[in-house]
Design a protein around this motif. Structure first.
Motif, mmCIF file in Angstrom:
data_model
loop_
_atom_site.group_PDB
_atom_site.id
_atom_site.type_symbol
_atom_site.label_atom_id
_atom_site.label_comp_id
_atom_site.label_asym_id
_atom_site.label_seq_id
_atom_site.Cartn_x
_atom_site.Cartn_y
_atom_site.Cartn_z
ATOM 1 N N ILE A 1 0.839 -1.196 0.000
ATOM 2 C CA ILE A 1 0.000 0.000 0.000
ATOM 3 C C ILE A 1 0.874 1.246 0.000
ATOM 4 O O ILE A 1 1.790 1.370 0.814
ATOM 5 C CB ILE A 1 -0.931 0.017 1.230
ATOM 6 C CG1 ILE A 1 -1.841 -1.218 1.219
ATOM 7 C CG2 ILE A 1 -1.760 1.294 1.264
ATOM 8 C CD1 ILE A 1 -2.683 -1.371 2.476
ATOM 9 N N THR A 2 0.588 2.170 -0.915
ATOM 10 C CA THR A 2 1.265 3.461 -0.935
ATOM 11 C C THR A 2 0.310 4.521 -0.424
ATOM 12 O O THR A 2 -0.832 4.613 -0.883
ATOM 13 C CB THR A 2 1.730 3.831 -2.358
ATOM 14 O OG1 THR A 2 2.714 2.889 -2.792
ATOM 15 C CG2 THR A 2 2.360 5.217 -2.372
ATOM 16 N N VAL A 3 0.786 5.300 0.536
ATOM 17 C CA VAL A 3 0.016 6.412 1.086
ATOM 18 C C VAL A 3 0.600 7.706 0.523
ATOM 19 O O VAL A 3 1.781 7.997 0.735
ATOM 20 C CB VAL A 3 0.079 6.423 2.631
ATOM 21 C CG1 VAL A 3 -0.650 7.636 3.182
ATOM 22 C CG2 VAL A 3 -0.512 5.132 3.191
ATOM 23 N N LEU A 4 -0.216 8.453 -0.209
ATOM 24 C CA LEU A 4 0.206 9.731 -0.787
ATOM 25 C C LEU A 4 -0.457 10.844 0.011
ATOM 26 O O LEU A 4 -1.679 10.910 0.098
ATOM 27 C CB LEU A 4 -0.223 9.833 -2.261
ATOM 28 C CG LEU A 4 0.218 8.701 -3.190
ATOM 29 C CD1 LEU A 4 -0.295 8.958 -4.612
ATOM 30 C CD2 LEU A 4 1.730 8.554 -3.196
ATOM 31 N N ALA B 1 -4.885 8.257 -0.342
ATOM 32 C CA ALA B 1 -4.401 9.636 -0.494
ATOM 33 C C ALA B 1 -5.315 10.603 0.235
ATOM 34 O O ALA B 1 -6.486 10.302 0.505
ATOM 35 C CB ALA B 1 -4.312 10.013 -1.968
ATOM 36 N N ASN B 2 -4.765 11.780 0.530
ATOM 37 C CA ASN B 2 -5.564 12.805 1.198
ATOM 38 C C ASN B 2 -6.129 13.792 0.190
ATOM 39 O O ASN B 2 -5.844 13.728 -1.020
ATOM 40 C CB ASN B 2 -4.747 13.511 2.279
ATOM 41 C CG ASN B 2 -3.751 14.530 1.739
ATOM 42 O OD1 ASN B 2 -3.157 14.325 0.682
ATOM 43 N ND2 ASN B 2 -3.545 15.615 2.468
ATOM 44 N N LEU B 3 -6.926 14.711 0.681
ATOM 45 C CA LEU B 3 -7.659 15.648 -0.169
ATOM 46 C C LEU B 3 -6.730 16.481 -1.044
ATOM 47 O O LEU B 3 -7.024 16.720 -2.219
ATOM 48 C CB LEU B 3 -8.503 16.561 0.727
ATOM 49 C CG LEU B 3 -9.293 17.680 0.037
ATOM 50 C CD1 LEU B 3 -10.374 17.088 -0.848
ATOM 51 C CD2 LEU B 3 -9.910 18.605 1.094
ATOM 52 N N VAL B 4 -5.604 16.929 -0.491
ATOM 53 C CA VAL B 4 -4.710 17.838 -1.209
ATOM 54 C C VAL B 4 -4.210 17.225 -2.511
ATOM 55 O O VAL B 4 -4.070 17.917 -3.519
ATOM 56 C CB VAL B 4 -3.529 18.245 -0.307
ATOM 57 C CG1 VAL B 4 -2.504 19.083 -1.076
ATOM 58 C CG2 VAL B 4 -4.026 19.018 0.905
ATOM 59 N N ILE C 1 -8.395 4.654 -2.281
ATOM 60 C CA ILE C 1 -9.241 5.102 -1.164
ATOM 61 C C ILE C 1 -8.782 6.494 -0.734
ATOM 62 O O ILE C 1 -7.621 6.685 -0.384
ATOM 63 C CB ILE C 1 -9.154 4.141 0.033
ATOM 64 C CG1 ILE C 1 -9.857 2.830 -0.280
ATOM 65 C CG2 ILE C 1 -9.784 4.768 1.272
ATOM 66 C CD1 ILE C 1 -9.967 1.875 0.891
ATOM 67 N N PRO C 2 -9.689 7.461 -0.754
ATOM 68 C CA PRO C 2 -9.345 8.781 -0.217
ATOM 69 C C PRO C 2 -9.653 8.856 1.269
ATOM 70 O O PRO C 2 -10.536 8.155 1.772
ATOM 71 C CB PRO C 2 -10.274 9.717 -1.009
ATOM 72 C CG PRO C 2 -11.492 8.885 -1.241
ATOM 73 C CD PRO C 2 -11.033 7.446 -1.360
ATOM 74 N N GLY C 3 -8.917 9.713 1.949
ATOM 75 C CA GLY C 3 -9.203 9.980 3.354
ATOM 76 C C GLY C 3 -9.417 11.471 3.538
ATOM 77 O O GLY C 3 -8.626 12.287 3.047
#
Length: 432
Positions: free
Chosen positions: A3-6, A114-117, A134-136
């Motif tokens: 999993i990659t978290v951006l 990933a986050n909103l930005v 999946i967005p957070g």
């Protein structure tokens, strides 16, 4: 899974996603976090692999340009113009390089979070690689009739249809400012152009969407689909938190031990050009109320040395909020989602001096819940801050804040998010 978290943005944006990455890795997943170089130490303390990204919003908001932008960003019309193309945070010329760094970070991944930005850019990568995405969100972003977009109004509008319209307006203005850059990025990836934002495409798939704030602060709208999950805040594990969030100095620890619990005054996100003036304001309020202030600020040691700071004031750079707030009696800050959550989770009443974006929304929530006081930063004076602090020192306000803190501490948002990812990612609909 791999999993990659951006994640890009300021500390309040980034830290929850590092907490999520830690939880995923401890469940046996192979995780990497792609974020700004300025967060390298925080990621290093987490034990998760860091992939550095050129764009640095934290650095920009501490620059003179960022300070000037914040000082004028409470104007809704100006904010909408920014969404439609004026830009904020990073130079658009950096985006091609940033996109290549993000793509490299996702090579071989089984899923992307990933986050909103950075959501639109990340979603394009997920579509290219044909992996689940999946967005957070640290705030309620999906359209609803129950309240307006947190970016456009802090208060409910007279008609439910008007509330929903604000969400559509925000998305329209946002996409007008982003579509050229996003479609250029899609062309580079070999994808066809899109007429709607990647965010809207994602919403239409029915893929899971995580909201990392407390439902005790914002109850789940009844018109949201089952795809949207309010998990609760994503918090650092205790064995990582202080090291990753900022180790307190021996001088701060000694100052805390020498007197009653102070009030935390967060200057990190306030549009400050006149540091001496803001210090004078804090001193006046401290003298009037007989309290102490622990000031969190990005000021350099040289700047602090040039100021006459009394014993009732301590100025500290980055320090873990959970550690510090457990030793405070109340907080005053800009109203970012992360600082607001940390304050209320600690059971503290709070004063929010909002500047822009979703901050007035959180200010309205703490006021509505009876656990704080809110005002626009441009109205901040020593007299108004004194009045606000007297209000939140009321026993009933403190009791409500304490009860809310107990409720929020029972939430395990990080574990809930990990469970949703593990349950729903396999077979989740892909972007196309």
């Amino acid at each position: 899974m791999k999993i990659t978290v951006l994640v890009l943005g300021t500390r309040g944006d980034v830290q929850p996603f590092i907490a999520l990455a830690i939880a995923l890795q401890r469940r046996g997943h192979e995780v990497r976090v792609a974020t700004s170089r300025g967060f390298a130490d925080m990621v290093a303390h987490s034990g998760v692999r860091h992939v550095p990204v050129s764009a640095d919003y934290e650095e920009w908001f501490q620059s003179e340009e960022g300070i000037r932008w914040m000082a004028g960003s409470d104007n809704t019309a100006r904010f909408m113009r920014m969404l439609a193309g004026e830009g904020v945070g990073i130079d658009s010329r950096l985006k091609p390089r940033m996109h290549r760094e993000l793509l490299a970070a996702c090579e071989g991944a089984d899923a992307i979070v990933a986050n909103l930005v950075i959501e639109d850019s990340a979603a394009c990568i997920a579509e290219k690689l044909q992996v689940p995405f999946i967005p957070g969100y640290t705030m309620p972003m999906l359209p609803t009739s129950e309240f307006p977009s947190p970016f456009l109004s802090a208060h409910k509008l007279p008609l439910r249809a008007m509330n929903r319209l604000t969400h559509s307006l925000l998305e329209t203005f946002y996409w007008q400012g982003q579509k050229r850059l996003i479609n250029a990025w899609r062309a580079e990836l070999g994808l066809p152009p899109t007429a709607i934002s990647m965010r809207e495409k994602l919403w239409r798939t029915g893929a899971p969407i995580l909201h990392c704030y407390s439902s005790h602060l914002v109850p789940r709208p009844s018109d949201w689909s089952a795809a949207n999950v309010i998990t609760g805040p994503w918090t650092m594990p205790a064995d990582v938190g202080v090291n990753a969030g900022g180790v307190p100095s021996p001088e701060l620890i000694r100052w805390l031990d020498e007197g009653p619990p102070p009030i935390y005054l967060g200057y990190w996100r306030l549009p400050l050009m006149d540091k001496a003036g803001m210090l004078r304001l804090a001193i006046e309020v401290a003298n009037t109320l007989g309290v102490r202030f622990a000031i969190g600020a990005s000021w350099s040691a040289e700047e602090i040395a040039a100021l006459r700071v009394p014993e009732s004031i301590f100025i500290t750079r980055s320090v873990d909020h959970d550690w510090l707030f457990a030793r405070c009696s109340a907080t005053v800050h800009h109203g970012g989602a992360g600082t607001t959550a940390a304050t209320l989770r600690a059971g503290l009443p709070t004063v929010i001096c909002s500047i822009c974006n979703d901050q007035p929304f959180w200010g309205n929530r703490v006021t509505a819940l009876g656990v704080g006081y809110s005002m626009p930063f441009k109205q901040l004076t020593a007299a108004r801050l004194t009045q606000a602090l007297r209000h939140i020192q009321d026993g009933a306000v403190r009791a409500r804040a304490n009860r809310l803190g107990e409720q929020m501490r029972r939430e395990d948002g990080t574990a809930t998010a990990v469970r949703i990812i593990e349950e729903r990612l396999p077979g989740a609909p892909l972007l196309s």
